[in-house]
Design an enzyme around this catalytic site. Structure first.
Site, short mmCIF file in Angstrom:
data_model
loop_
_atom_site.label_atom_id
_atom_site.label_comp_id
_atom_site.label_asym_id
_atom_site.label_seq_id
_atom_site.Cartn_x
_atom_site.Cartn_y
_atom_site.Cartn_z
N CYS A 139 -8.12 -10.37 5.52
CA CYS A 139 -7.59 -9.14 6.12
C CYS A 139 -8.28 -8.78 7.42
O CYS A 139 -7.66 -8.23 8.33
CB CYS A 139 -7.69 -7.98 5.13
SG CYS A 139 -9.37 -7.72 4.51
N GLU A 146 -7.27 -0.80 0.67
CA GLU A 146 -7.85 -1.68 1.67
C GLU A 146 -6.74 -2.64 2.07
O GLU A 146 -6.39 -3.55 1.33
CB GLU A 146 -9.06 -2.43 1.08
CG GLU A 146 -9.89 -3.13 2.16
CD GLU A 146 -9.40 -4.52 2.45
OE1 GLU A 146 -8.69 -4.70 3.47
OE2 GLU A 146 -9.70 -5.43 1.67
N GLY A 182 0.80 -1.19 0.00
CA GLY A 182 0.00 0.00 0.00
C GLY A 182 0.85 1.26 0.00
O GLY A 182 0.57 2.23 -0.72
#
Length: 245
Positions: free
Chosen positions: A52, A18, A1
């Protein structure tokens, strides 16, 4: 990310991210313990832990800690590990040898860090990427297994003293993707949910989802939201037009 954010800076692209989590699942003594533990085990074992928002930190009152740890271990032991094509399989393989070795490295870190291994912690078979569901107890947030996302079927059971301590330990993480609270006291449920720093929380459940409910994280669990009206904003460019007639 973070690599995507750096790359997006060169041409000023807007991103939604996300990312991962280390989600707390708080179980108070007045909860429906049978149901809470069923959801807890299904959550950290589902998709072999490669989720996750999995509830990888189960927070329980210290008076119940040993009992809960033993029950979770017994339930995890009943999950058959094997081929995902077999009807009675409950736990399939991890995605790769790299991920299997990474998960096993965390298991060893848990042992070295002083946590109690109640069940699991071993590979299954000599071929493939199969790992037993693994239950650690007497974990605290200073330990590697209580702090870092493992992304495998490994759960940490963490004792707390009271409501304030439970909230503090739940929020003591760089992540903030999801979380849950189990209690029959609705006032306590709302207090805890309000205090939890997470993008999606459940009361007396774990993992429920609906396309109208936004999903995303606080802190290092990401930016922006998927699902719901909020997700449309990520794909919308606003233009203001003035016309003088």
């Amino acid at each position: 990310g973070k690599q995507i954010m750096r790359a997006a800076a060169d041409n000023m692209k807007k991103v939604t991210l996300e990312l991962g989590g280390k989600s707390p699942n708080i179980i108070f003594p007045d909860a429906d313990i049978d149901q809470a533990l069923d959801f807890a085990v299904r959550s950290f074992c589902g998709n072999s832990g490669q989720v996750c928002s999995a509830s990888t930190r189960v927070l329980v009152h210290h008076d119940m800690h040993d009992e809960i740890a033993a029950r979770v271990a017994t339930m995890a032991a009943s999950y058959k590990v094997g081929s995902p094509f077999a009807a009675d399989t409950k736990l399939g393989p991890l995605v790769s040898a790299i991920q299997r070795d990474r998960v096993m490295g965390y298991v060893e870190a848990g042992k070295r860090g002083g946590a109690t291994l109640n069940f699991g912690g071993e590979r299954v078979g000599s071929q493939g990427y199969f790992v037993q569901p693994t239950v650690f107890s007497n974990v605290d947030n200073s330990m590697t297994i209580g702090r870092e996302e493992i992304f495998g079927p490994v759960v940490s059971i963490i004792p707390f003293r009271d409501e304030e301590d439970a909230i503090r330990k739940a929020n003591d993480t760089t992540y903030g993707l999801a979380g849950a609270v189990w209690t029959r006291a609705i006032s306590r449920a709302h207090r805890v949910v309000r205090a939890m720093k997470a993008g999606r929380v459940w009361i007396n459940s774990y993992g429920d989802a609906d396309p109208v409910m936004a999903f995303g994280g606080y802190k290092q669990s990401g930016l922006g939201r998927e699902y719901g009206q909020e997700s449309i904003e990520a794909y919308t460019q606003v233009k203001s037009v003035w016309a003088r007639l």
